[in-house]
Design a protein around this motif. Structure first.
Motif, PDB file in Angstrom:
ATOM      1  N   THR A 102       0.821  -1.210   0.000  1.00  0.00           N
ATOM      2  CA  THR A 102       0.000   0.000   0.000  1.00  0.00           C
ATOM      3  C   THR A 102       0.852   1.255   0.000  1.00  0.00           C
ATOM      4  OG1 THR A 102      -0.125   0.142   2.428  1.00  0.00           O
ATOM      5  CG2 THR A 102      -1.804  -1.192   1.320  1.00  0.00           C
ATOM      6  N   ASP A 103       0.260   2.319  -0.530  1.00  0.00           N
ATOM      7  CA  ASP A 103       0.899   3.632  -0.501  1.00  0.00           C
ATOM      8  C   ASP A 103      -0.200   4.681  -0.623  1.00  0.00           C
ATOM      9  OD1 ASP A 103       4.017   4.559  -0.825  1.00  0.00           O
ATOM     10  OD2 ASP A 103       2.641   6.051  -1.661  1.00  0.00           O
ATOM     11  N   ASN A 150      -1.307   7.441  -5.648  1.00  0.00           N
ATOM     12  CA  ASN A 150      -1.802   6.619  -6.762  1.00  0.00           C
ATOM     13  C   ASN A 150      -0.809   6.519  -7.909  1.00  0.00           C
ATOM     14  OD1 ASN A 150      -4.344   5.564  -6.065  1.00  0.00           O
ATOM     15  ND2 ASN A 150      -5.300   7.575  -6.320  1.00  0.00           N
ATOM     16  N   LEU A 161       1.861   4.062  -7.148  1.00  0.00           N
ATOM     17  CA  LEU A 161       1.312   2.698  -7.183  1.00  0.00           C
ATOM     18  C   LEU A 161       1.234   2.186  -8.617  1.00  0.00           C
ATOM     19  CD1 LEU A 161      -1.542   2.961  -4.516  1.00  0.00           C
ATOM     20  CD2 LEU A 161       0.533   1.581  -4.333  1.00  0.00           C
ATOM     21  N   LYS A 217       3.149  -1.149 -10.053  1.00  0.00           N
ATOM     22  CA  LYS A 217       2.471  -2.254 -10.745  1.00  0.00           C
ATOM     23  C   LYS A 217       3.196  -2.640 -12.038  1.00  0.00           C
ATOM     24  CE  LYS A 217      -2.140  -1.034  -9.060  1.00  0.00           C
ATOM     25  NZ  LYS A 217      -3.437  -0.423  -9.452  1.00  0.00           N
ATOM     26  N   PHE A 262      -1.502  -4.357  -5.080  1.00  0.00           N
ATOM     27  CA  PHE A 262      -1.284  -2.962  -4.675  1.00  0.00           C
ATOM     28  C   PHE A 262      -2.613  -2.270  -4.395  1.00  0.00           C
ATOM     29  CE2 PHE A 262       2.592  -4.004  -6.980  1.00  0.00           C
ATOM     30  CZ  PHE A 262       3.570  -3.452  -6.158  1.00  0.00           C
ATOM     31  N   LYS A 314      -4.323   1.613  -2.542  1.00  0.00           N
ATOM     32  CA  LYS A 314      -4.083   2.918  -1.916  1.00  0.00           C
ATOM     33  C   LYS A 314      -4.457   2.835  -0.436  1.00  0.00           C
ATOM     34  CE  LYS A 314      -4.918   7.850  -2.248  1.00  0.00           C
ATOM     35  NZ  LYS A 314      -5.560   8.966  -2.961  1.00  0.00           N
TER      36      LYS A 314
END
Length: 255
Positions: free
Chosen positions: A129-130, A133, A136, A140, A180, A182
């Motif tokens: 998670t982060d 966006n 992320l 990916k 992944f 948010k």
């Protein structure tokens, strides 16, 4: 500089709580950003962020500290590898792992590579998670430069990456091991039932109250005997308050 007004605007605009950050450090970072783009007031900077998507992203990247690499501090990762093998996999062959504030994905993918090597038959869950966006989406894709994989062994590079020009593309099998999402460590709820939580080189930027709350929530999210892996500058001195024992210098075990 009206930092209070700026914090309120950032929270409304981005849902990022700047009150959690150490104020002097935050002030310096924001002034540095403003200086780089040649603005002299908070209002000027806010107007720039409203109209310029590129500057918005630069601000988010700068505030959310998107710096990472595979197997950062290799000797500490080797310690973690041994603990996963001896302590976690001996109790459960299918591990549930959370890489919090995962940035470009290097840390969750490092864990995926370790699990592929030492427990390839397990049905592992790795959640990364982060708050950002854009980062992320980069994670990916799994495309990295040479500096980001400098700690990866040659045998692992040959096995898990394909060189395309100056970039290294991660193998689909490893990418598919990581999901992944948010997530905001300060504002969002935490999942539970983890065998391992990795959160490195992030909470160092937060004030002590916020750090303590995050560690408390990590403790609640881990299974008994689950491990918390932190950064090489982030020893938790009051770890017993959160129900942890010290497994090694930067690894803590939930009691």
């Amino acid at each position: 500089m009206d930092l209070e007004y700026f914090k309120q605007w950032v929270y409304k605009e981005f849902r990022i709580n700047l009150y959690a950050y150490k104020p002097n450090q935050l002030h310096r970072r924001i002034l540095s950003l403003m200086s780089r783009v040649g603005v002299k007031s908070v209002d000027e900077y806010i107007n720039l962020l409203k109209r310029d998507d590129g500057q918005r992203q630069k601000f988010l990247d700068f505030i959310t500290i998107n710096v990472s690499e595979f197997f950062r501090n290799p000797e500490i990762f080797e310690d973690l590898r041994n603990k996963i093998k001896i302590e976690l996999l001996s109790k459960n062959r299918n591990l549930k792992i959370w890489s919090a504030a995962c940035s470009i994905g290097a840390e969750p993918y490092s864990i995926a590579m370790i699990l592929d090597e030492i427990a390839p038959m397990g049905k592992h869950t790795i959640i990364a998670t982060d708050i950002d966006n854009t980062i992320l989406e980069k994670a990916k894709k799994g495309i990295y430069n040479i500096s980001e994989i400098k700690n990866v062994k040659k045998t692992q590079i040959d096995k898990y990456f394909e060189k395309q020009g100056e970039q290294y593309v991660l193998d689909k099998k490893i990418k598919d091991m990581v999901t992944f999402k948010k997530h905001d460590l300060i504002l969002d709820r935490y999942d539970i039932g983890f065998d391992l939580i990795i959160c490195r080189n992030v909470v160092i930027y937060f004030n002590q109250d916020v750090k303590d709350e995050i560690y408390k929530k990590f403790g609640a999210s881990l299974k008994k005997d689950g491990l918390l892996f932190v950064g090489a500058t982030e020893s938790i001195y009051n770890y017993k308050e959160f129900g942890f024992d010290k497994s090694s210098t930067f690894i803590y075990r939930k009691l």
